[in-house]
Design a protein around this motif. Structure first.
Motif, PDB file in Angstrom:
ATOM      1  N   UNK A 176       0.853  -1.184   0.000  1.00  0.00           N
ATOM      2  CA  UNK A 176       0.000   0.000   0.000  1.00  0.00           C
ATOM      3  C   UNK A 176       0.887   1.232   0.000  1.00  0.00           C
ATOM      4  N   UNK A 177       0.450   2.251  -0.738  1.00  0.00           N
ATOM      5  CA  UNK A 177       1.178   3.514  -0.765  1.00  0.00           C
ATOM      6  C   UNK A 177       0.174   4.635  -1.011  1.00  0.00           C
ATOM      7  N   UNK A 178       0.625   5.862  -0.788  1.00  0.00           N
ATOM      8  CA  UNK A 178      -0.272   6.992  -1.027  1.00  0.00           C
ATOM      9  C   UNK A 178       0.504   8.158  -1.611  1.00  0.00           C
ATOM     10  N   UNK A 179      -0.207   8.921  -2.433  1.00  0.00           N
ATOM     11  CA  UNK A 179       0.340  10.133  -3.024  1.00  0.00           C
ATOM     12  C   UNK A 179      -0.534  11.284  -2.535  1.00  0.00           C
ATOM     13  N   UNK A 180      -0.019  12.029  -1.578  1.00  0.00           N
ATOM     14  CA  UNK A 180      -0.824  13.096  -0.982  1.00  0.00           C
ATOM     15  C   UNK A 180      -1.025  14.288  -1.908  1.00  0.00           C
ATOM     16  N   UNK A 181      -0.238  14.372  -2.971  1.00  0.00           N
ATOM     17  CA  UNK A 181      -0.452  15.433  -3.956  1.00  0.00           C
ATOM     18  C   UNK A 181      -1.612  15.103  -4.893  1.00  0.00           C
ATOM     19  N   UNK A 182      -1.874  13.808  -5.061  1.00  0.00           N
ATOM     20  CA  UNK A 182      -2.940  13.364  -5.965  1.00  0.00           C
ATOM     21  C   UNK A 182      -4.158  12.843  -5.212  1.00  0.00           C
ATOM     22  N   UNK A 183      -4.107  12.904  -3.882  1.00  0.00           N
ATOM     23  CA  UNK A 183      -5.219  12.417  -3.060  1.00  0.00           C
ATOM     24  C   UNK A 183      -5.578  10.979  -3.422  1.00  0.00           C
ATOM     25  N   UNK A 184      -4.566  10.183  -3.643  1.00  0.00           N
ATOM     26  CA  UNK A 184      -4.758   8.828  -4.142  1.00  0.00           C
ATOM     27  C   UNK A 184      -3.984   7.828  -3.287  1.00  0.00           C
ATOM     28  N   UNK A 185      -4.634   6.718  -3.009  1.00  0.00           N
ATOM     29  CA  UNK A 185      -3.972   5.594  -2.350  1.00  0.00           C
ATOM     30  C   UNK A 185      -3.937   4.434  -3.340  1.00  0.00           C
ATOM     31  N   UNK A 186      -2.854   3.680  -3.288  1.00  0.00           N
ATOM     32  CA  UNK A 186      -2.651   2.581  -4.214  1.00  0.00           C
ATOM     33  C   UNK A 186      -2.515   1.264  -3.449  1.00  0.00           C
ATOM     34  N   UNK A 187      -2.846   0.203  -4.155  1.00  0.00           N
ATOM     35  CA  UNK A 187      -2.582  -1.132  -3.640  1.00  0.00           C
ATOM     36  C   UNK A 187      -1.943  -1.927  -4.778  1.00  0.00           C
ATOM     37  N   UNK A 188      -0.653  -2.138  -4.684  1.00  0.00           N
ATOM     38  CA  UNK A 188       0.056  -2.954  -5.654  1.00  0.00           C
ATOM     39  C   UNK A 188      -0.048  -4.409  -5.218  1.00  0.00           C
ATOM     40  N   UNK A 189      -0.595  -5.224  -6.088  1.00  0.00           N
ATOM     41  CA  UNK A 189      -0.834  -6.627  -5.756  1.00  0.00           C
ATOM     42  C   UNK A 189      -0.010  -7.500  -6.684  1.00  0.00           C
TER      43      UNK A 189
END
Length: 121
Positions: free
Chosen positions: A70-83
């Motif tokens: 899991x990661x997040x980009x606070x500039x893009x207001x987006x959280x990711x889940x790399x599976x």
């Protein structure tokens, strides 16, 4: 009504990879821990991963630890889940969630609509 919007789900073969994304309104995202949960048919909603609002500290459910990130980009207001190294048992609807306090319980305040992930054997 707060909208969290997930994307990136789909059909993949076992051993393959997918990356899920979730965009949240800025006023929610900046102060919220973000989590991913999943729910397979006939099963309870299961904790997958969560990350603190400042990105420092992530937690994973036992079934996915070492395979998912899991990661997040606070500039893009987006959280990711790399599976990665996906297994058929990862098949479920994956939900993004936001909450003021990080938790491994499905007690988050805001939820997305979910995105289907199907892993074929």
């Amino acid at each position: 009504q707060v909208q969290l919007v997930e994307s990136g789900g789909g059909l993949v073969q076992a051993g393959g990879s997918l990356r899920l994304s979730c965009v949240a309104p800025e006023w929610i995202f900046k102060t919220s821990a973000m989590g991913w949960f999943r729910q397979a048919p006939g099963k309870e909603r299961e904790f997958v991963a969560a990350i603190r609002s400042n990105g420092l500290g992530a937690y994973y459910g036992d079934p996915v630890r070492g395979r998912f990130t899991i990661s997040r980009d606070n500039d893009k207001n987006t959280v990711y889940l790399q599976m990665n190294s996906l297994k058929p048992e990862d098949t479920a609807v994956y939900y993004c969630a936001a909450n003021g306090i990080i938790s491994t319980k499905p007690l988050y305040e805001h939820w997305g609509q979910g995105t289907q992930v199907t892993v074929s054997s």
